[in-house]
Design a protein around this motif. Structure first.
Motif, mmCIF file in Angstrom:
data_model
loop_
_atom_site.group_PDB
_atom_site.id
_atom_site.type_symbol
_atom_site.label_atom_id
_atom_site.label_comp_id
_atom_site.label_asym_id
_atom_site.label_seq_id
_atom_site.Cartn_x
_atom_site.Cartn_y
_atom_site.Cartn_z
ATOM 1 N N THR A 341 -8.217 9.205 68.693
ATOM 2 C CA THR A 341 -8.785 8.711 69.938
ATOM 3 C C THR A 341 -8.181 9.404 71.149
ATOM 4 O O THR A 341 -8.889 9.783 72.081
ATOM 5 C CB THR A 341 -8.552 7.192 70.050
ATOM 6 O OG1 THR A 341 -9.175 6.542 68.941
ATOM 7 C CG2 THR A 341 -9.137 6.645 71.342
ATOM 8 N N LEU A 342 -6.861 9.581 71.144
ATOM 9 C CA LEU A 342 -6.166 10.100 72.322
ATOM 10 C C LEU A 342 -6.239 11.613 72.443
ATOM 11 O O LEU A 342 -6.328 12.142 73.562
ATOM 12 C CB LEU A 342 -4.698 9.668 72.299
ATOM 13 C CG LEU A 342 -4.412 8.164 72.393
ATOM 14 C CD1 LEU A 342 -2.928 7.917 72.177
ATOM 15 C CD2 LEU A 342 -4.847 7.617 73.746
ATOM 16 N N LEU A 343 -6.180 12.308 71.330
ATOM 17 C CA LEU A 343 -5.962 13.755 71.372
ATOM 18 C C LEU A 343 -7.232 14.568 71.181
ATOM 19 O O LEU A 343 -7.171 15.712 70.726
ATOM 20 C CB LEU A 343 -4.925 14.148 70.306
ATOM 21 C CG LEU A 343 -3.539 13.542 70.492
ATOM 22 C CD1 LEU A 343 -2.599 14.010 69.395
ATOM 23 C CD2 LEU A 343 -2.975 13.885 71.858
ATOM 24 N N ILE A 344 -8.377 14.011 71.540
ATOM 25 C CA ILE A 344 -9.577 14.842 71.528
ATOM 26 C C ILE A 344 -9.428 15.912 72.612
ATOM 27 O O ILE A 344 -8.770 15.685 73.633
ATOM 28 C CB ILE A 344 -10.846 13.997 71.747
ATOM 29 C CG1 ILE A 344 -10.837 13.352 73.134
ATOM 30 C CG2 ILE A 344 -11.004 12.954 70.672
ATOM 31 C CD1 ILE A 344 -12.131 12.644 73.465
ATOM 32 N N PRO A 345 -9.994 17.101 72.415
ATOM 33 C CA PRO A 345 -9.817 18.177 73.409
ATOM 34 C C PRO A 345 -10.310 17.756 74.791
ATOM 35 O O PRO A 345 -11.277 17.004 74.921
ATOM 36 C CB PRO A 345 -10.675 19.315 72.832
ATOM 37 C CG PRO A 345 -10.752 19.031 71.363
ATOM 38 C CD PRO A 345 -10.767 17.532 71.241
ATOM 39 N N HIS A 346 -9.640 18.231 75.813
ATOM 40 C CA HIS A 346 -10.041 17.934 77.184
ATOM 41 C C HIS A 346 -11.396 18.569 77.490
ATOM 42 O O HIS A 346 -11.639 19.727 77.143
ATOM 43 C CB HIS A 346 -9.010 18.459 78.173
ATOM 44 C CG HIS A 346 -7.714 17.714 78.115
ATOM 45 N ND1 HIS A 346 -6.478 18.322 78.236
ATOM 46 C CD2 HIS A 346 -7.441 16.387 77.937
ATOM 47 C CE1 HIS A 346 -5.523 17.426 78.150
ATOM 48 N NE2 HIS A 346 -6.079 16.248 77.955
ATOM 49 N N ALA A 347 -12.263 17.785 78.145
ATOM 50 C CA ALA A 347 -13.595 18.281 78.480
ATOM 51 C C ALA A 347 -13.558 19.282 79.630
ATOM 52 O O ALA A 347 -14.411 20.157 79.729
ATOM 53 C CB ALA A 347 -14.510 17.103 78.839
ATOM 54 N N MET A 348 -12.577 19.134 80.533
ATOM 55 C CA MET A 348 -12.471 20.027 81.696
ATOM 56 C C MET A 348 -11.038 20.548 81.831
ATOM 57 O O MET A 348 -10.322 20.192 82.766
ATOM 58 C CB MET A 348 -12.889 19.292 82.972
ATOM 59 C CG MET A 348 -14.354 18.939 83.041
ATOM 60 S SD MET A 348 -14.731 17.902 84.480
ATOM 61 C CE MET A 348 -14.091 18.916 85.818
ATOM 62 N N PRO A 349 -10.588 21.396 80.908
ATOM 63 C CA PRO A 349 -9.216 21.903 81.013
ATOM 64 C C PRO A 349 -9.060 22.817 82.223
ATOM 65 O O PRO A 349 -9.998 23.513 82.615
ATOM 66 C CB PRO A 349 -9.033 22.674 79.703
ATOM 67 C CG PRO A 349 -10.418 23.081 79.307
ATOM 68 C CD PRO A 349 -11.312 21.971 79.756
ATOM 69 N N GLU A 350 -7.892 22.789 82.823
ATOM 70 C CA GLU A 350 -7.621 23.672 83.961
ATOM 71 C C GLU A 350 -7.594 25.111 83.474
ATOM 72 O O GLU A 350 -6.957 25.416 82.470
ATOM 73 C CB GLU A 350 -6.294 23.293 84.605
ATOM 74 C CG GLU A 350 -6.022 24.004 85.914
ATOM 75 C CD GLU A 350 -4.757 23.492 86.583
ATOM 76 O OE1 GLU A 350 -3.677 24.048 86.263
ATOM 77 O OE2 GLU A 350 -4.849 22.547 87.389
ATOM 78 N N PRO A 351 -8.291 26.030 84.168
ATOM 79 C CA PRO A 351 -8.311 27.431 83.715
ATOM 80 C C PRO A 351 -6.896 28.015 83.622
ATOM 81 O O PRO A 351 -6.011 27.671 84.409
ATOM 82 C CB PRO A 351 -9.125 28.149 84.804
ATOM 83 C CG PRO A 351 -9.945 27.074 85.443
ATOM 84 C CD PRO A 351 -9.119 25.827 85.370
ATOM 85 N N THR A 352 -6.714 28.918 82.675
ATOM 86 C CA THR A 352 -5.398 29.521 82.473
ATOM 87 C C THR A 352 -4.929 30.272 83.707
ATOM 88 O O THR A 352 -3.750 30.252 84.060
ATOM 89 C CB THR A 352 -5.445 30.480 81.266
ATOM 90 O OG1 THR A 352 -5.906 29.749 80.117
ATOM 91 C CG2 THR A 352 -4.080 31.061 80.978
ATOM 92 N N ARG A 353 -5.856 30.917 84.394
ATOM 93 C CA ARG A 353 -5.494 31.708 85.570
ATOM 94 C C ARG A 353 -5.837 30.988 86.871
ATOM 95 O O ARG A 353 -6.127 31.625 87.881
ATOM 96 C CB ARG A 353 -6.197 33.063 85.516
ATOM 97 C CG ARG A 353 -5.765 33.916 84.322
ATOM 98 C CD ARG A 353 -6.388 35.298 84.353
ATOM 99 N NE ARG A 353 -5.944 36.110 83.228
ATOM 100 C CZ ARG A 353 -6.335 37.369 83.023
ATOM 101 N NH1 ARG A 353 -7.186 37.943 83.869
ATOM 102 N NH2 ARG A 353 -5.883 38.039 81.987
ATOM 103 N N ALA A 354 -5.804 29.679 86.860
ATOM 104 C CA ALA A 354 -6.072 28.924 88.082
ATOM 105 C C ALA A 354 -5.018 29.242 89.132
ATOM 106 O O ALA A 354 -3.827 29.362 88.828
ATOM 107 C CB ALA A 354 -6.087 27.430 87.778
#
Length: 611
Positions: A341-354
């Motif tokens: 439940t908790l560790l599903i992949p993030h739908a909007m991860p912060e870009p690596t080169r943000a």
């Protein structure tokens, strides 16, 4: 200016968090790997616990061998007392060492296992907070919080069960079999076969019960979520006389949880009953075999004592292993369910080169933006909107026109389906979330406060602000008078979601919070909706000062709050249908003029005695 304090440490921290998020998502539904992740962080401490347990079990087994030597030394003890004394001293030393090693293991584990649960809660909370808003809209807060606790508690129980319930009997069985082999190889091999067969059978049967344990974990989490949901909305429950209804609903949930728990526990009891029956038969067989060896002169009296003791240790040890394994199966299943439940992949991860957002001129641009919530029709369709730096823009339109969605997209709560949103010419999809949030202050329609002091709530966006800074912000927001009237002043606890304050008071606290944060972009989402007319007039003066030299985007149903704005944008069905100054829009047919006319008709005429 660059609205972030991110230096090398900040960038390193963002990289670390992104890497951690990617890594953690791989552990969803993999409880054994998840446990090892945290055990590996404290290898030395866990190694000390393991070594101490091994040494303690070795001393315990050695004590049984010491008893055998003492028994064999007794017949000739009067003639050779030194043999008895030596056997006695060895036995006492082993008993003392046994207890010492257990205490070392207990002391180290008390610190290590607790530290592991802290690591788990910290990382699970960090991971949870980065999920997109859609994740939280689909799940009850109580379910999520209970699963964080369930994950940490399950790992804690698993570590303790392994250290104190599973590992000692396992080592005892192995050591005892080796020692029995020194006296009777056939008996040793027989015990090996029996123990292995029992363990394998119990393993297969325990795996079949995993679904029952997972079902119980899910039901328990649902009950926790329902409790938080009802308690958090107790005012609504009472307003609609729904206490009886909620009690019945909760009884239904408890009954379902109880059934799931009974199925889980009864399955475990069946396994224990099967093992106990096998142990009874086998214990009698080992005892009979040992007596037969003595009767034919192939074992001494000490050997009889040793083999009988070790045989029982092996059989009872296999029982303890089975019980521990069955319990571990239940907790591993709970851990696996919670991690899924908790560790599903993030739908909007912060870009690596943000990169950090640099706000020099706080302009806002929506460029051909189309957006739809999951499973619904588009809310915005090809929206193009430019808001210049320092401009004050009001958004109006019917419900569902896309006003709140514009504010949500600007805060990067969601990704547009097409197009992009820019601040100072930078696509916010490619900037760090922390710097974006630092550039925006918001006064929401329903001001939400933490169950903390008013002081902590007001300086939430500026934690380093002094109390004098907070008081100035309160004065500008016209909330200092009612705060000073409270017995504890700024130290007054706001209550859950601010329930100890009136709606107007919560709104003014939220305005003071935005004033103190002092961001270049200000979002007002019905900021004066909870205020009476007199309070609204006072707050308008405070907002007027707050809006100076800032880019302001406001949603308002009271058009009177937008009369000083530079421009009003009228939205309908996700598109801009009108825009202009309040005076310009009031002079042409359209949604703005119709809304203005309706509000004027609803405004009561002033009473003569008040004129």
């Amino acid at each position: 200016m660059e609205l972030t304090n991110d230096g090398d440490t900040g960038r390193a921290g963002r990289v670390r968090r992104r890497r951690q998020s990617r890594v953690l998502s791989r552990y969803a539904g993999r409880p054994i790997r998840l446990i090892w992740r945290y055990v590996a962080r404290r290898k030395l401490a866990h190694a000390v616990v393991l070594a101490s347990v091994v040494a303690a079990v070795g001393c315990a087994l050695g004590s049984q061998y010491g008893i055998r030597n003492l028994v064999d030394a007794l017949p000739g003890g009067r003639a050779h007392p030194q043999h008895v004394i030596h056997a006695f001293a060895v036995l006492v030393a082993l008993i003392l060492a046994d207890n010492l090693f257990w205490r070392i293991a207990g002391w180290v584990s008390a610190r290590t296992f607790v530290a592991v649960t802290g690591d788990i809660r910290r990382e699970m909370f960090d991971y949870l907070t980065v999920h997109a808003p859609t994740f939280f809209s689909d799940k009850q807060p109580g379910v999520l919080s209970s699963r964080i606790s369930a994950t940490a508690n399950a790992v804690y129980v698993i570590e303790n069960t392994v250290a104190w319930t599973a590992l000692p009997p396992c080592l005892t069985v192995i050591g005892a079999i080796v020692m029995v082999g020194a006296v009777s190889i056939p008996m040793s091999l027989t015990l090996v076969g029996i123990s292995a067969g029992l363990a394998f059978c119990l393993f297969l049967l325990a795996r079949k019960g995993t679904s029952r344990h997972e079902a119980f974990a899910a039901q328990a989490a649902s009950v926790d979520g329902e409790l938080v949901d009802v308690i958090g909305n107790m005012g609504l429950v009472r307003a609609f006389c729904a206490l009886v209804l909620e009690r019945r609903r909760f009884d239904t949930l408890l009954a379902a949880e109880g059934d799931a728990r009974r199925r889980s526990l009864l399955y475990l009891e069946k396994l224990r009953l099967l093992h106990a029956f096998a142990i009874c038969i086998l214990s009698a067989g080992v005892l009979g075999w040992t007596v037969w060896l003595w009767s034919v002169g192939r074992a001494t009296t000490g050997d009889v004592v040793l083999i009988g003791s070790l045989g029982f240790s092996i059989l009872h040890g296999s029982r303890d292993i089975a019980v521990a394994f069955v319990d571990l199966t239940q907790y591993v299943a709970r851990l696996g369910e919670a991690s899924e439940t908790l560790l599903i992949p993030h739908a909007m991860p912060e870009p690596t080169r943000a990169t950090p957002l640099e706000v020099r001129q706080a302009s806002v641009d929506f460029e051909n933006v189309t957006f739809a919530y999951p499973g619904r029709r588009p809310v915005l369709t090809g929206l193009n909107l430019h808001i210049g730096a320092g401009e004050r823009v009001g958004l109006i339109g019917p419900s569902g026109a896309g006003k709140s969605t514009i504010l949500a997209l600007l805060q990067h709560f969601y990704e547009p389906d097409s197009g992009c949103v820019r601040i100072s010419g930078q696509d916010i999809a490619h900037v760090t979330l922390q710097s974006l949030q630092g550039a925006i202050s918001i006064v929401p329609q329903d001001a939400s406060l933490f169950h903390r002091s008013l002081l902590d709530n007001i300086r939430y966006g500026c934690p380093d602000a002094t109390e004098a800074d907070v008081r100035r912000a309160c004065e500008d927001a016209y909330c200092l008078d009612f705060i000073n009237a409270m017995p504890e002043g700024l130290n007054t606890i706001a209550g859950d979601r601010g329930t100890k304050l009136s709606g107007g008071q919560r709104q003014r606290i939220a305005i003071a919070r935005a004033i103190l944060k002092d961001s270049p972009i200000l979002l007002l989402d019905e900021a004066t909706s909870a205020l009476d007319t007199a309070s609204e007039t006072a707050i308008q003066a405070a907002l007027e000062r707050l809006m100076q030299h800032r880019t302001v985007i406001a949603i308002a149903h009271r058009l009177s709050t937008l009369q000083s704005f530079d421009r009003i944008v009228v939205l309908n069905r996700g598109r801009v249908v009108q825009q202009g100054t309040p005076a310009e829009l009031a002079a042409v047919p359209g949604i703005y003029r119709d809304t203005l006319a309706r509000q004027i008709r609803r405004t009561p005429a002033p009473r003569p005695e008040l004129m």
